[in-house]
Design an enzyme around this catalytic site. Structure first.
Site, short mmCIF file in Angstrom:
data_model
loop_
_atom_site.label_atom_id
_atom_site.label_comp_id
_atom_site.label_asym_id
_atom_site.label_seq_id
_atom_site.Cartn_x
_atom_site.Cartn_y
_atom_site.Cartn_z
N ASN A 3 2.31 1.57 4.43
CA ASN A 3 2.51 0.31 5.16
C ASN A 3 2.14 0.43 6.63
O ASN A 3 2.79 -0.16 7.50
CB ASN A 3 3.94 -0.20 4.98
CG ASN A 3 4.11 -1.66 5.41
OD1 ASN A 3 5.11 -1.98 6.04
ND2 ASN A 3 3.18 -2.52 5.10
N ASP A 42 -8.29 3.52 1.14
CA ASP A 42 -7.38 3.91 2.22
C ASP A 42 -8.21 4.50 3.36
O ASP A 42 -8.82 5.55 3.20
CB ASP A 42 -6.37 4.93 1.71
CG ASP A 42 -5.25 5.19 2.70
OD1 ASP A 42 -5.38 4.81 3.88
OD2 ASP A 42 -4.23 5.76 2.28
N CYS A 52 -1.62 0.80 7.30
CA CYS A 52 -3.06 0.49 7.40
C CYS A 52 -3.42 -0.76 6.59
O CYS A 52 -3.53 -1.85 7.13
CB CYS A 52 -3.91 1.67 6.91
SG CYS A 52 -3.78 3.16 7.92
N ARG A 53 -3.59 -0.60 5.30
CA ARG A 53 -4.14 -1.67 4.46
C ARG A 53 -3.24 -2.88 4.31
O ARG A 53 -3.67 -4.01 4.58
CB ARG A 53 -4.49 -1.12 3.07
CG ARG A 53 -5.57 -0.05 3.12
CD ARG A 53 -5.75 0.62 1.78
NE ARG A 53 -4.58 1.43 1.45
CZ ARG A 53 -4.37 2.03 0.29
NH1 ARG A 53 -5.26 1.89 -0.69
NH2 ARG A 53 -3.31 2.78 0.07
N SER A 54 -2.02 -2.67 3.85
CA SER A 54 -1.17 -3.85 3.60
C SER A 54 -0.79 -4.58 4.89
O SER A 54 -0.76 -5.81 4.89
CB SER A 54 0.05 -3.49 2.75
OG SER A 54 0.90 -2.57 3.38
N CYS A 112 0.87 -1.19 0.00
CA CYS A 112 0.00 0.00 0.00
C CYS A 112 0.90 1.24 0.00
O CYS A 112 2.07 1.14 -0.39
CB CYS A 112 -0.98 -0.02 1.18
SG CYS A 112 -0.26 0.17 2.82
#
Length: 170
Positions: free
Chosen positions: A23, A134, A25-27, A20
């Protein structure tokens, strides 16, 4: 349905990187969930999961507190994560790179066509090819939405990994 690319080598684990922007939140959420699902499927040691961001602002930091709280509330352990920046040289050793959105995908591939680099949600059984939004600038609901996407997509990825790796053993 999108299929996983074949392993680059029969030796060693199948290596997956989740990418993401920062690095945090999402990934990392996807990393924690996918890693746990890989372990539950009995694929530990045969599949390695990592995550990174295209930007370096958060390198060395833990994940966003809201992402960590969302994972913790769902029974996952987010404490080991430390942000890492994606290095294009990493592509050489990876079997699959899953970007969270189209910009992350473009940043990772730099315009090159590589079938090992895909959108994470190419494997989403509900909305294949969508982006993982995001949640950083939003509220808790955004993190819960991301977790739901990650959990269902991780289940599809692990099912394909199980099939792929079982076929390799034959």
């Amino acid at each position: 349905m999108t299929r996983l690319p074949a392993p680059r080598s029969a030796d060693g684990p199948y290596r997956i990187a989740l990418v993401c922007l920062g690095n945090i939140c999402r990934s990392p959420m996807a990393d924690v969930v996918l890693s746990e699902r890989v372990d539950e499927a009995g694929l530990a040691g045969r599949v390695e999961v990592s995550s990174s961001g295209t930007g370096g602002w958060h390198v060395g930091n833990p994940m966003d507190r809201r992402a960590a709280a969302t994972l913790t509330a769902a029974g996952y352990d987010p404490t080991a994560h430390r942000a890492h920046q994606f290095d294009p040289a990493d592509l050489r050793g990876l079997d699959l790179v899953l970007a969270m959105d189209a910009q992350n995908l473009a940043d990772v591939t730099s315009g090159a066509d590589d079938d090992r680099v895909r959108l994470f949600r190419d494997f989403d059984p509900v909305d294949p090819g969508g982006e993982v939004p995001d949640p950083y600038y939003g509220g808790d609901a955004g993190f819960e939405e991301v977790l739901a996407m990650v959990e269902r997509t991780a289940a599809t990825i692990v099912a394909q990994l199980s099939d792929e790796l079982r076929d390799q053993q034959r």
